[in-house]
Design a protein around this motif. Structure first.
Motif, PDB file in Angstrom:
ATOM      1  N   MET A  95      -2.332  49.370  74.488  1.00  0.00           N
ATOM      2  CA  MET A  95      -2.410  48.440  73.909  1.00  0.00           C
ATOM      3  C   MET A  95      -1.248  48.054  72.915  1.00  0.00           C
ATOM      4  O   MET A  95      -0.595  48.545  71.973  1.00  0.00           O
ATOM      5  N   THR A  96      -1.339  46.698  72.849  1.00  0.00           N
ATOM      6  CA  THR A  96       0.606  45.644  72.271  1.00  0.00           C
ATOM      7  C   THR A  96       0.098  45.010  71.481  1.00  0.00           C
ATOM      8  O   THR A  96      -1.785  44.615  71.616  1.00  0.00           O
ATOM      9  N   ALA A  97       0.113  44.083  70.507  1.00  0.00           N
ATOM     10  CA  ALA A  97      -0.056  43.028  69.539  1.00  0.00           C
ATOM     11  C   ALA A  97       0.602  41.865  70.169  1.00  0.00           C
ATOM     12  O   ALA A  97       1.571  42.266  69.666  1.00  0.00           O
ATOM     13  N   PRO A  98       0.739  40.098  69.847  1.00  0.00           N
ATOM     14  CA  PRO A  98      -0.791  39.730  69.646  1.00  0.00           C
ATOM     15  C   PRO A  98      -1.068  40.022  71.210  1.00  0.00           C
ATOM     16  O   PRO A  98      -0.763  39.639  71.677  1.00  0.00           O
ATOM     17  N   GLY A 154      -9.136  36.102  58.152  1.00  0.00           N
ATOM     18  CA  GLY A 154     -10.820  36.187  58.669  1.00  0.00           C
ATOM     19  C   GLY A 154     -10.863  36.289  59.863  1.00  0.00           C
ATOM     20  O   GLY A 154     -10.361  36.284  61.004  1.00  0.00           O
ATOM     21  N   PHE A 155     -11.926  36.080  60.364  1.00  0.00           N
ATOM     22  CA  PHE A 155     -13.112  35.898  61.835  1.00  0.00           C
ATOM     23  C   PHE A 155     -12.280  35.260  62.081  1.00  0.00           C
ATOM     24  O   PHE A 155     -13.115  33.631  62.281  1.00  0.00           O
ATOM     25  N   ALA A 156     -11.560  34.351  63.611  1.00  0.00           N
ATOM     26  CA  ALA A 156     -11.189  33.197  63.925  1.00  0.00           C
ATOM     27  C   ALA A 156     -12.109  32.565  64.836  1.00  0.00           C
ATOM     28  O   ALA A 156     -12.488  33.809  66.241  1.00  0.00           O
ATOM     29  N   SER A 157     -12.801  31.960  64.332  1.00  0.00           N
ATOM     30  CA  SER A 157     -13.843  30.749  66.444  1.00  0.00           C
ATOM     31  C   SER A 157     -13.074  29.390  66.698  1.00  0.00           C
ATOM     32  O   SER A 157     -12.034  29.548  66.135  1.00  0.00           O
ATOM     33  N   ASP A 158     -13.459  29.419  67.747  1.00  0.00           N
ATOM     34  CA  ASP A 158     -13.305  28.212  68.044  1.00  0.00           C
ATOM     35  C   ASP A 158     -12.469  27.541  67.645  1.00  0.00           C
ATOM     36  O   ASP A 158     -11.643  26.995  67.554  1.00  0.00           O
ATOM     37  N   TYR A 184      -0.268  24.187  72.621  1.00  0.00           N
ATOM     38  CA  TYR A 184      -0.017  25.975  71.615  1.00  0.00           C
ATOM     39  C   TYR A 184      -0.422  27.303  71.966  1.00  0.00           C
ATOM     40  O   TYR A 184      -1.289  27.047  72.796  1.00  0.00           O
ATOM     41  N   TYR A 185      -0.532  27.786  71.037  1.00  0.00           N
ATOM     42  CA  TYR A 185      -0.548  29.427  71.181  1.00  0.00           C
ATOM     43  C   TYR A 185      -1.175  29.151  70.337  1.00  0.00           C
ATOM     44  O   TYR A 185      -1.024  29.330  69.034  1.00  0.00           O
ATOM     45  N   THR A 186      -2.212  30.299  70.184  1.00  0.00           N
ATOM     46  CA  THR A 186      -2.724  31.325  68.945  1.00  0.00           C
ATOM     47  C   THR A 186      -2.868  32.720  69.716  1.00  0.00           C
ATOM     48  O   THR A 186      -2.228  33.364  70.617  1.00  0.00           O
ATOM     49  N   ALA A 187      -2.158  33.612  68.326  1.00  0.00           N
ATOM     50  CA  ALA A 187      -2.323  34.767  68.399  1.00  0.00           C
ATOM     51  C   ALA A 187      -3.353  35.609  67.897  1.00  0.00           C
ATOM     52  O   ALA A 187      -3.383  35.444  66.303  1.00  0.00           O
ATOM     53  N   GLY A 188      -3.584  36.716  67.914  1.00  0.00           N
ATOM     54  CA  GLY A 188      -4.675  37.166  66.943  1.00  0.00           C
ATOM     55  C   GLY A 188      -4.131  38.877  67.156  1.00  0.00           C
ATOM     56  O   GLY A 188      -3.964  39.397  68.260  1.00  0.00           O
ATOM     57  N   TYR A 189      -4.012  39.561  66.250  1.00  0.00           N
ATOM     58  CA  TYR A 189      -3.710  40.656  65.836  1.00  0.00           C
ATOM     59  C   TYR A 189      -4.755  41.944  65.464  1.00  0.00           C
ATOM     60  O   TYR A 189      -4.327  42.837  65.303  1.00  0.00           O
ATOM     61  N   ASN A 190      -5.700  41.870  65.863  1.00  0.00           N
ATOM     62  CA  ASN A 190      -6.955  42.508  65.271  1.00  0.00           C
ATOM     63  C   ASN A 190      -7.706  42.617  66.624  1.00  0.00           C
ATOM     64  O   ASN A 190      -8.145  42.171  66.832  1.00  0.00           O
ATOM     65  N   SER A 191      -8.809  44.711  66.353  1.00  0.00           N
ATOM     66  CA  SER A 191      -9.504  44.473  67.082  1.00  0.00           C
ATOM     67  C   SER A 191     -10.260  43.715  66.230  1.00  0.00           C
ATOM     68  O   SER A 191     -10.696  43.388  65.172  1.00  0.00           O
ATOM     69  N   PRO A 192     -11.788  43.704  67.258  1.00  0.00           N
ATOM     70  CA  PRO A 192     -12.577  43.360  66.614  1.00  0.00           C
ATOM     71  C   PRO A 192     -14.188  43.221  66.018  1.00  0.00           C
ATOM     72  O   PRO A 192     -14.647  42.922  65.038  1.00  0.00           O
ATOM     73  N   PHE A 193     -13.955  45.047  66.223  1.00  0.00           N
ATOM     74  CA  PHE A 193     -14.028  46.044  65.038  1.00  0.00           C
ATOM     75  C   PHE A 193     -13.368  46.289  63.721  1.00  0.00           C
ATOM     76  O   PHE A 193     -14.115  46.901  62.768  1.00  0.00           O
ATOM     77  N   GLN A 194     -12.402  45.797  63.107  1.00  0.00           N
ATOM     78  CA  GLN A 194     -11.401  45.514  61.955  1.00  0.00           C
ATOM     79  C   GLN A 194     -12.168  44.618  61.054  1.00  0.00           C
ATOM     80  O   GLN A 194     -12.296  43.041  61.571  1.00  0.00           O
ATOM     81  N   PRO A 195     -13.031  44.568  59.737  1.00  0.00           N
ATOM     82  CA  PRO A 195     -12.988  43.483  59.456  1.00  0.00           C
ATOM     83  C   PRO A 195     -13.172  42.756  58.191  1.00  0.00           C
ATOM     84  O   PRO A 195     -13.270  41.442  58.451  1.00  0.00           O
ATOM     85  N   THR A 196     -12.133  43.174  58.109  1.00  0.00           N
ATOM     86  CA  THR A 196     -10.402  43.162  57.204  1.00  0.00           C
ATOM     87  C   THR A 196      -9.736  42.724  56.717  1.00  0.00           C
ATOM     88  O   THR A 196      -9.013  43.859  58.205  1.00  0.00           O
ATOM     89  N   ARG A 198      -7.806  40.582  58.016  1.00  0.00           N
ATOM     90  CA  ARG A 198      -7.537  39.919  59.437  1.00  0.00           C
ATOM     91  C   ARG A 198      -6.156  39.202  59.844  1.00  0.00           C
ATOM     92  O   ARG A 198      -6.077  38.384  58.579  1.00  0.00           O
ATOM     93  N   HIS A 199      -5.047  39.010  60.582  1.00  0.00           N
ATOM     94  CA  HIS A 199      -4.392  38.010  60.928  1.00  0.00           C
ATOM     95  C   HIS A 199      -4.371  37.074  61.801  1.00  0.00           C
ATOM     96  O   HIS A 199      -3.963  37.323  63.239  1.00  0.00           O
ATOM     97  N   ASN A 200      -4.822  36.005  62.143  1.00  0.00           N
ATOM     98  CA  ASN A 200      -4.361  34.792  62.779  1.00  0.00           C
ATOM     99  C   ASN A 200      -3.381  34.317  62.973  1.00  0.00           C
ATOM    100  O   ASN A 200      -2.923  33.559  61.831  1.00  0.00           O
ATOM    101  N   GLU A 201      -2.749  34.092  64.056  1.00  0.00           N
ATOM    102  CA  GLU A 201      -1.921  32.312  63.944  1.00  0.00           C
ATOM    103  C   GLU A 201      -2.098  32.027  64.746  1.00  0.00           C
ATOM    104  O   GLU A 201      -2.630  31.500  66.157  1.00  0.00           O
TER     105      GLU A 201
END
Length: 208
Positions: A95-98, A154-158, A184-196, A198-201
């Motif tokens: 697995m890689t990111a994002p 945080g947890f990113a919603s639509d 545009y692009y969205t980039a999520g870097y975290n597993s859904p099981f990571q509660p804190t 969190r980094h979104n771009e």
């Protein structure tokens, strides 16, 4: 004594005239020790970061629909199956990111949006990525690109993705920066099981 003064004067001059280059720690902490695409930070402002990305291959799949959440979930499942062995060599791929999603809105309010979900190809496989078994999954070479990046926590919603893309677009317009407004692009870097932590771009790409 004269030589010492000359050396000190020369160093002082260099300190004033030499450009200050951005420092880069690799990989960034928000990659969470996963492989992620290499970039150089060109500039940082209070609203966004400008990055120059190296050319790289990604594994991608495109979903057409109205819901970001549903499309990204479907895309993630297809790509996760691919890295779990759904490829011609039946190899397991790290697995890689994002998790990168290209969002291309339709031309009207009721038109479907194209969502292209992508996983970064690990560096060891960049030359020749394993061929996908699913015809909906493909290798996607992206050329070197300059991205304007806004990040949030945080947890990113639509709605979060959309509002941050709009905020980035407004910042770029205010800065009179030339960028591609068609997607545009969205980039999520975290597993859904990571509660804190969190980094979104969200990214817009510089236009020629």
């Amino acid at each position: 004594m004269m030589i010492t003064l000359l050396v000190l004067t020369t160093l002082a001059s260099l300190a004033v005239t030499s450009p200050v280059l951005p420092t880069q720690t690799w990989p960034p902490a928000f990659c969470n020790k996963l492989e992620c695409p290499k970039y150089t930070t060109v500039k940082t402002t209070k609203d966004y970061e400008e990055r120059q990305y190296d050319p790289a291959k990604w594994t991608s799949t495109t979903i057409s629909g109205m819901s970001y959440d549903e499309a990204s979930r479907t895309g993630f499942e297809r790509l996760f199956n691919y890295i779990s062995g759904s490829n011609k060599g039946q190899v397991k791929i790290p697995m890689t990111a994002p998790v990168l999603v290209k969002v291309e809105p339709g031309q009207g309010p009721f038109c479907k949006t194209n969502f292209t979900v992508s996983f970064f190809v690990p560096f060891a496989d960049q030359t020749s990525p394993p061929e996908p078994s699913d015809p909906n999954v493909f290798t996607n070479p992206l050329t070197g690109m300059t991205a304007y990046v806004r990040y949030f926590k945080g947890f990113a919603s639509d709605t979060d993705w959309t509002s941050n893309a709009e905020a980035l677009s407004k910042s770029l317009d205010n800065a009179t920066v030339s960028y591609n407004k068609d997607f545009y692009y969205t980039a999520g870097y975290n597993s859904p099981f990571q509660p804190t932590n969190r980094h979104n771009e969200v990214w817009y790409l510089k236009s020629d």
